[in-house]
Design an enzyme around this catalytic site. Structure first.
Site, mmCIF file in Angstrom:
data_model
loop_
_atom_site.group_PDB
_atom_site.id
_atom_site.type_symbol
_atom_site.label_atom_id
_atom_site.label_comp_id
_atom_site.label_asym_id
_atom_site.label_seq_id
_atom_site.Cartn_x
_atom_site.Cartn_y
_atom_site.Cartn_z
ATOM 1 N N GLU A 50 3.048 -5.289 -19.785
ATOM 2 C CA GLU A 50 3.222 -5.760 -21.150
ATOM 3 C C GLU A 50 1.815 -5.991 -21.718
ATOM 4 O O GLU A 50 1.029 -6.730 -21.122
ATOM 5 C CB GLU A 50 4.015 -7.069 -21.126
ATOM 6 N N ARG A 282 5.531 -10.375 -4.968
ATOM 7 C CA ARG A 282 4.288 -10.451 -5.741
ATOM 8 C C ARG A 282 3.125 -10.777 -4.826
ATOM 9 O O ARG A 282 3.289 -11.448 -3.815
ATOM 10 C CB ARG A 282 4.353 -11.605 -6.751
ATOM 11 N N LYS A 292 -0.453 -14.294 -16.125
ATOM 12 C CA LYS A 292 -1.103 -14.057 -17.404
ATOM 13 C C LYS A 292 -1.180 -15.329 -18.232
ATOM 14 O O LYS A 292 -2.155 -15.573 -18.926
ATOM 15 C CB LYS A 292 -0.367 -12.969 -18.167
HETATM 16 P P1 ATP Z 1 2.371 -12.259 -15.168
HETATM 17 O O1 ATP Z 1 3.292 -13.090 -14.337
HETATM 18 O O2 ATP Z 1 0.958 -12.294 -14.735
HETATM 19 O O3 ATP Z 1 2.537 -12.495 -16.634
HETATM 20 P P2 ATP Z 1 4.024 -10.015 -15.461
HETATM 21 O O4 ATP Z 1 4.866 -9.541 -14.362
HETATM 22 O O5 ATP Z 1 4.700 -10.744 -16.550
HETATM 23 O O6 ATP Z 1 2.798 -10.782 -14.865
HETATM 24 P P3 ATP Z 1 3.690 -7.450 -16.614
HETATM 25 O O7 ATP Z 1 2.661 -6.950 -17.551
HETATM 26 O O8 ATP Z 1 5.095 -7.507 -17.075
HETATM 27 O O9 ATP Z 1 3.201 -8.862 -16.143
HETATM 28 O O10 ATP Z 1 3.597 -6.684 -15.228
HETATM 29 C C1 ATP Z 1 3.508 -5.291 -15.067
HETATM 30 C C2 ATP Z 1 3.869 -4.942 -13.655
HETATM 31 O O11 ATP Z 1 2.986 -5.563 -12.725
HETATM 32 C C3 ATP Z 1 5.273 -5.404 -13.306
HETATM 33 O O12 ATP Z 1 5.952 -4.340 -12.676
HETATM 34 C C4 ATP Z 1 5.056 -6.561 -12.374
HETATM 35 O O13 ATP Z 1 6.089 -6.672 -11.466
HETATM 36 C C5 ATP Z 1 3.712 -6.216 -11.710
HETATM 37 N N1 ATP Z 1 3.033 -7.441 -11.275
HETATM 38 C C6 ATP Z 1 2.644 -8.485 -12.037
HETATM 39 N N2 ATP Z 1 2.104 -9.466 -11.281
HETATM 40 C C7 ATP Z 1 2.126 -9.021 -10.008
HETATM 41 C C8 ATP Z 1 1.697 -9.564 -8.751
HETATM 42 N N3 ATP Z 1 1.133 -10.787 -8.650
HETATM 43 N N4 ATP Z 1 1.881 -8.817 -7.637
HETATM 44 C C9 ATP Z 1 2.432 -7.601 -7.717
HETATM 45 N N5 ATP Z 1 2.850 -7.024 -8.857
HETATM 46 C C10 ATP Z 1 2.704 -7.715 -9.994
HETATM 47 MG MG MG Z 2 6.392 -9.567 -17.458
#
Ligand code: ATP
Ligand code: MG
Length: 582
Positions: A50, A282, A292
């Site tokens: 995102e 994760r 984020k």
């Molecule tokens: P955050 O919790 O940091 O906001 P998010 O999952 O909301 O992360 P996205 O931009 O939606 O952020 O994530 C894009 C991809 O990265 C998704 O498929 C998510 O599952 C993966 N991702 C995000 N954080 C991690 C992590 N700590 N370990 C592995 N994959 C991750």
């Molecule tokens: Mg997300």
């Protein structure tokens, strides 16, 4: 493949994955191998960030996994990994983030080829899908207030209660949904919900919202839309539109998988030709925050300088810090892909960093906390230019990285902590009466100290042994300590930033009101260092080893031509481990 069969394979492999993290094939690779062996014609994955912030180390793991799978199976079947900007939420997204995401993925070494997509490109199609669900009696416009919807949702123990609007006619639903998009209603006045089962034990099935009214302009579609799709609806359908085969996400979406499948089923995407979701845990690592929302706070509340502050666990910050992309790839590979939620020691990351840098970096000398040395038996103005390789020849697997000339003069600097007035036991460095080797130069003996009025040692009076040029004495006597040094007359004064971990607790915020309480107050220290002349030619972005001190990067933002501004990427040893043990 039947749902049952798929589920069993999943669980079976999952257990072995937990035990063999980081070695051999991970459990997702094993699943895909089985699919390819069973005749699946292609493998398509995607990385769907995102664009509401910069990518961090957790994203790097997801990037390495998704793009890595496309590379791994490319010998067997046609493969592709898409980069999809999941920009369904108009409020939070900015083009700056889109650009940084593209840059970071490329920098990590991956290529999306033709596969650059935006979820917002599918808004038209997604709207049509929603209309189809309404026509099929599988979605309805709910006009309850958000509070009423929350109150009638039930919980783990209590089933939900049907909305009084649940049995609206198809016509009325179509009319209302059309008027929602036409901008006739306020935010929150209505939502479009899937009509599934308010009594389902899986709360995600209790008539989840699929479209909401938002009077917000979007960075790509402008003011065209007044309704925007919800994540669960948009995500799986975007996967299906792109022909994704393996939709890999993190474990918190495990409970959403039945809903992912429900939308595809309801919209007629046939089993066998539609994507499936697979979840892994994760990445979490000690002394680091990877969310984020938290990273946003660090930037917007000014605890760091920017998203690419070298202390940030963002890909941009780590790049600026001096991480080579290979160090991140190796780390992600070794971290493994499992379903176990674990907290990894940041030491593994630092180890991968040192290992990569050690194999590639030039080495030179700098003194961070200078103490003056006067070599009494060298004449004033005398300069001896010594030839020194950029990578020590005696080291195993030594690289030929060229050589430079190092000026040896009457006045030198050594590291303040390499001198002890009252030497401790087993002190092999300098003290009065002791002899040490100056790297690449000679043997040196200290005779006396000069102190200031406060009693602090400010100068050492020494002599060198002219029969030990290069550092080997003519009589073969043994000298244990070897020190780095820089000419006081030819060296360059420069501020060097000593970065350290941004947090001082392994799990920032644990047991506290706020994770910011665990910010490390000494994560940034500036010292006035002295650099040997050759270091002035280091181009921005290059990491060099300051001998005996660590790896230092010429900062891409602060450096000027001929005036690199160095910061510490990482020390040679894990200083935190010692503190913890001792
Ligand atoms: P955050 O919790 O940091 O906001 P998010 O999952 O909301 O992360 P996205 O931009 O939606 O952020 O994530 C894009 C991809 O990265 C998704 O498929 C998510 O599952 C993966 N991702 C995000 N954080 C991690 C992590 N700590 N370990 C592995 N994959 C991750
Ligand atoms: Mg997300």
């Amino acid at each position: 493949m039947s749902h049952m069969g798929r589920h069993m394979t999943h669980t079976g492999v999952e257990q072995s994955a937990g035990q063999s993290a980081g070695q051999g094939a991970n459990f997702i690779e094993e699943i895909i191998s089985a699919h390819v062996a069973a005749g699946r014609p292609r493998v398509v994955t995607r990385f769907p960030p995102e664009p509401n912030g910069y990518l961090h180390l957790g994203h790097a793991k997801s990037i390495c996994l998704n793009f890595g799978l496309a590379l791994k199976f490319s010998g067997a079947v046609p493969t592709q990994c898409n980069l999809r900007l999941d920009d369904t939420n108009p409020a939070a997204e900015e083009d700056e983030f889109v650009q940084s995401i593209k840059e970071d993925v490329r920098w990590l070494g991956f290529d999306w080829g033709e596969g650059l997509y935006f979820a917002s490109d599918y808004f038209e199609q997604l709207f049509e899908f929603a209309v189809r669900l309404i026509r099929d009696g599988k979605a309805y416009v709910d006009s309850q207030t958000p509070e009423q919807m929350k109150a009638t949702r039930g919980d783990f123990h209590t089933p939900g209660v049907n909305s009084p609007f649940r049995d609206r006619s198809v016509e009325e639903n179509l009319d209302l949904f059309g008027r929602m998009q036409a901008g006739e209603f306020e935010h929150g006045a209505h939502v479009l919900r899937a009509k599934i089962d308010m009594a389902s034990p899986n709360i995600n099935f209790r008539d989840p919202p699929i479209y909401r009214i938002l009077h917000a302009d979007h960075h790509r579609t402008g003011s065209k839309w007044r309704v925007y799709p919800m994540y669960d609806f948009a995500h799986g359908l975007s996967d299906a539109i792109e022909g994704v085969t393996h939709s890999i996400c993190t474990l918190e979406f495990e409970d959403h998988r039945p809903l992912y499948d429900w939308f595809l089923e309801a919209l007629g995407f046939e089993e066998g030709a539609r994507p499936h979701q697979y979840e892994f845990s994760r990445l979490n690592i000690t002394y680091t925050v990877l969310s984020k929302r938290r990273l946003q706070r660090l930037v917007y509340e000014g605890h760091v300088e920017s998203w690419d502050d070298p202390r940030m666990p963002t890909i941009a910050g780590m790049r600026r810090r001096g991480y080579p992309p290979a160090a991140l790839r190796h780390f992600c590979e070794r971290a493994g892909v499992t379903k176990n939620n674990t907290l990894m020691d940041v030491g593994h990351l630092e180890h991968a960093l040192r290992e990569t840098l050690n194999a590639t970096c030039r080495r030179a000398m700098a003194v961070l906390r200078p103490l003056k040395v006067v070599v009494e038996n060298l004449p004033e103005g005398h300069v001896e230019w010594l030839e020194a390789p950029f990578y020590p020849a005696e080291e195993e697997g030594a690289l030929d990285l060229g050589a430079r000339r190092v000026p040896f003069t009457r006045e030198l600097y050594i590291e303040r902590e390499d001198f002890m007035e009252v030497p401790a036991k087993k002190w092999f460095r300098l003290s009065v009466g002791a002899e040490v080797r100056l790297r690449y130069a000679c043997l040196l003996t200290c005779h006396a100290v000069v102190k200031d009025e406060g009693g602090e040692v400010v100068e050492l009076r020494c002599t060198w042994d002219p029969a030990s040029k290069g550092g080997t004495p003519a009589d073969g006597r043994k000298v244990k300590g070897t020190l780095h040094w820089v000419s006081a007359t030819h060296g360059a004064r420069a501020d060097v930033l000593l970065y350290d971990r941004l947090f001082s607790a392994p799990s920032p915020g644990e047991g506290k009101g706020d994770f910011l309480e665990d910010l490390n107050p000494s994560s940034l220290e500036a010292v006035s260092a002295v650099l040997e002349p050759a270091l002035l030619d280091v181009p921005p972005g290059e990491v060099v080893q300051f001998e005996r001190l660590g790896y230092f990067c010429a900062d891409v933002k602060r450096s000027a031509p001929g005036a690199p501004s160095f910061h510490r990427t990482i020390g040679l040893k894990d200083s935190w481990a010692k503190v913890a043990q001792g």
